[in-house]
Enzyme design. Structure first.
Site, mmCIF file in Angstrom:
data_model
loop_
_atom_site.group_PDB
_atom_site.id
_atom_site.type_symbol
_atom_site.label_atom_id
_atom_site.label_comp_id
_atom_site.label_asym_id
_atom_site.label_seq_id
_atom_site.Cartn_x
_atom_site.Cartn_y
_atom_site.Cartn_z
ATOM 1 N N GLU A 44 -3.431 85.654 45.729
ATOM 2 C CA GLU A 44 -2.723 84.366 46.658
ATOM 3 C C GLU A 44 -2.429 84.907 48.057
ATOM 4 O OE1 GLU A 44 0.943 81.393 45.912
ATOM 5 O OE2 GLU A 44 0.591 82.878 44.635
ATOM 6 N N LYS A 123 -3.515 74.663 46.328
ATOM 7 C CA LYS A 123 -2.483 74.618 45.472
ATOM 8 C C LYS A 123 -1.704 73.037 44.967
ATOM 9 C CE LYS A 123 1.375 77.946 43.780
ATOM 10 N NZ LYS A 123 1.870 79.054 44.609
ATOM 11 N N CYS A 159 -1.526 80.194 40.869
ATOM 12 C CA CYS A 159 -0.185 80.933 40.450
ATOM 13 C C CYS A 159 0.535 79.842 39.774
ATOM 14 C CB CYS A 159 0.657 81.423 41.713
ATOM 15 S SG CYS A 159 1.742 82.569 41.115
ATOM 16 N N SER A 301 26.005 112.825 47.468
ATOM 17 C CA SER A 301 27.217 113.250 46.979
ATOM 18 C C SER A 301 27.439 113.822 45.851
ATOM 19 C CB SER A 301 28.049 111.849 46.740
ATOM 20 O OG SER A 301 27.375 111.132 45.522
#
Length: 555
Positions: A44, A123, A159, A301
């Site tokens: 896409e 789409k 999609c 650390s």
């Protein structure tokens, strides 16, 4: 009917890099042609990258995308690839019929062949939930597109079209297509691969044809596209599958006899911890490389958060590009400093020590701070050191906070919260330990030295900003905290629902209150890769200024 070879070009694009994206389309189309493909499918919005957000509304961007699409078709033809059908995602800025500008652009799939745009599909269904806000920028399509290649009818979808009932997929069910091709930019979240596959199996069964799912890969800001492109048969069998989190050309043959499907490459599935770990590595790598950084700097650390983040950085860009700075205070333990140095050696990172006591003393000589103010001063001095290293050497500063800390505000704004990217922002503390164990075991399985010192995993977590400090002085145990946070944040449960789960009222009150008060901090925290269904940021939108509080005694 003739056999049809379809290639899925699972590639990593960058938003706005139209020239670079077109170059990739040409490169991977050549690879597909070399493998005798008849059709190559890209994800896409390949031309523009995805998601483009409000770039879609700029006329200059629309013109550039449209021009690039035509130039790509012409270049393919000039290279002798005109017979190859190249299906790419792009921004549709013109009407398909009379070529005039549209009121709003569309999310488009274009079919390129013989130097022309042979067909296009806009789409139909637009997602507008979670990280998606596409009603804002796109117009929806209202057509169904089928192309004919060697006598085989191929339907197109994009999609969200397959995630919703109705629309083009329902129309394609009536048309007797040979395969359904879907172009996707589907972001990663844990467990989504199984959901996608189940959905695709249902759609393939409905249209009575194989479904070809082409997905993007790579990191784009806070989103990670995991690839994992696949082909699934109407009966539900996986016919081909690409590996996750990597660019790949997946080949699959649509058989002459639809009743005897061909199987292509089927990449192995990843276990959950492996998926999540690869997602954060991919997200970090994408952010670093696409924004032009060459190296990172972070505070080491000796604790578990900075340890796993340093390893993620090394896996993303190589240990030689990771700069770790140990910034001990007067309260830092010797074992913490030793663990930090040990970690740096294991991953091949640069390591320096910069004690903060002289700088803290200089501030204290003027300010005379006490309690939390003194603790925060130490964290902010560390932030100054990291930002100075960034300014001097061009490193990207990496924040090491996890989702649990972010949820309850257990960090110092402008201190340990400084940075440009936060790789474990969407990973809670319990999962940090799980991923650390997984990463060490993965190293052992591959005959390598585990990168994280065992003591960094097993010792009680502490900010070491006062004598004997541990996180549980201020917070519930992390297993309990994460369980409450999961229910409250991921599932939006309030006090009544949390207490019904069996959580003690005093724990619920404390956690919910901390979450409510920390929203302003979260808004200022660096972005990081989304790996859960509900990440802080675009997934969860609540006001900073709000007097709403969970009622104390709901009936």
């Amino acid at each position: 009917m003739a056999e049809l070879r379809i290639a899925i070009a699972q590639i990593d694009t960058c938003v706005g890099d139209i020239e670079g994206n077109v170059s990739k389309i040409l490169e991977w189309s050549r690879k597909a042609a070399e493998q005798n493909a008849d059709v190559v499918v890209f994800p896409e919005m390949t031309i523009t990258g995805y998601p483009i957000e409000d770039l879609a509304l700029r006329a200059s961007f629309q013109r550039a995308a449209e021009a690039a699409l035509h130039e790509t078709a012409e270049q393919l033809n000039s290279e002798g690839l005109g017979d190859l059908r190249v299906i790419v995602g792009s921004l549709g800025a013109l009407t398909l019929s009379d070529h005039v500008p549209m009121d709003r652009p569309t999310n488009r799939a274009a079919v390129l062949s013989h130097g022309l745009i042979e067909a296009a599909y806009d789409k139909h269904h637009l997602p507008n939930y979670g990280v998606f806000d596409e009603f804002r920028i796109f117009a929806s399509g209202d057509t169904t597109t089928v192309i004919d290649v060697k006598g085989r009818r191929l339907g197109l979808a994009i999609c969200e079209d397959i995630w919703q009932d109705g629309g083009p997929v329902a129309e394609l069910e009536k048309l007797g297509i040979s395969a359904l091709i879907t172009l996707n930019g589907s972001p990663f979240e844990e467990g989504k691969s199984d959901v996608r596959l189940g959905l695709a199996q249902r759609r393939a069964k409905a249209v009575g044809a194989p479904l070809i799912y082409a997905n993007s890969t790579g990191g784009q800001d806070d989103l990670v596209f995991d690839g994992g492109s696949f082909v699934v048969a109407p009966g539900g069998e996986v016919l081909a599958r690409a590996p996750m989190f990597t660019e790949h050309l997946l080949l699959w043959d649509l058989a002459e006899d639809d009743n005897e499907p061909h199987y292509g490459e089927i990449a192995p599935e990843l276990e959950n911890d492996h998926e999540v770990y690869q997602a954060v590595v991919t997200g970090l790598r994408g952010y670093i490389t696409k924004n032009g950084f060459k190296s990172v700097v972070l505070g080491l650390s000796g604790g578990i958060d900075s340890a796993i983040v340093a390893v993620i950085c090394a896996d993303a860009i190589g240990g030689e590009n990771v700069y770790g700075i140990s910034m001990p205070s007067v309260y830092s333990s010797d074992h913490s400093k030793d663990d930090a140095e040990d970690l740096a050696k294991r991953i091949g990172a640069h390591y320096t020590v910069q004690p903060i006591a002289p700088m803290v003393d200089a501030f204290q000589g003027q300010l005379h701070l006490e309690g939390v103010s003194e603790e925060n001063l130490q964290a902010r001095v560390r932030g100054i050191i990291l930002m100075a290293a960034s300014n001097m050497h061009g490193h990207l500063v990496i924040a090491t906070g996890n989702k649990s800390e972010l949820a309850v505000g257990y960090s110092t704004i402008y201190g340990d919260a400084v940075g440009g990217y936060a790789p474990i922002k969407d990973v809670d503390k319990s999962r940090v330990w799980e991923l650390s164990r997984w990463r060490n075991n993965h190293a052992i399985d591959n005959g390598e030295i585990p990168p994280i010192p065992e003591s960094s995993i097993t010792k009680p977590p502490s900010a070491e900003l006062r004598p004997g400090q541990v996180d549980q002085d201020s917070l519930p145990p992390y297993d309990l905290l994460d369980a409450v946070l999961d229910a409250h944040i991921e599932n939006s449960e309030g006090r009544q629902e949390l207490e019904a789960r069996g959580f003690k009222p005093e724990v619920v009150d404390k956690v919910v209150s901390l979450v409510d008060r920390a929203e302003w901090k979260r808004r200022q925290y660096p972005l990081g890769p989304k790996v859960t269904a509900l990440a802080f940021g675009r997934d969860r939108r609540v006001p900073i200024t709000s007097r709403w509080r969970e009622p104390q005694n709901e009936q």
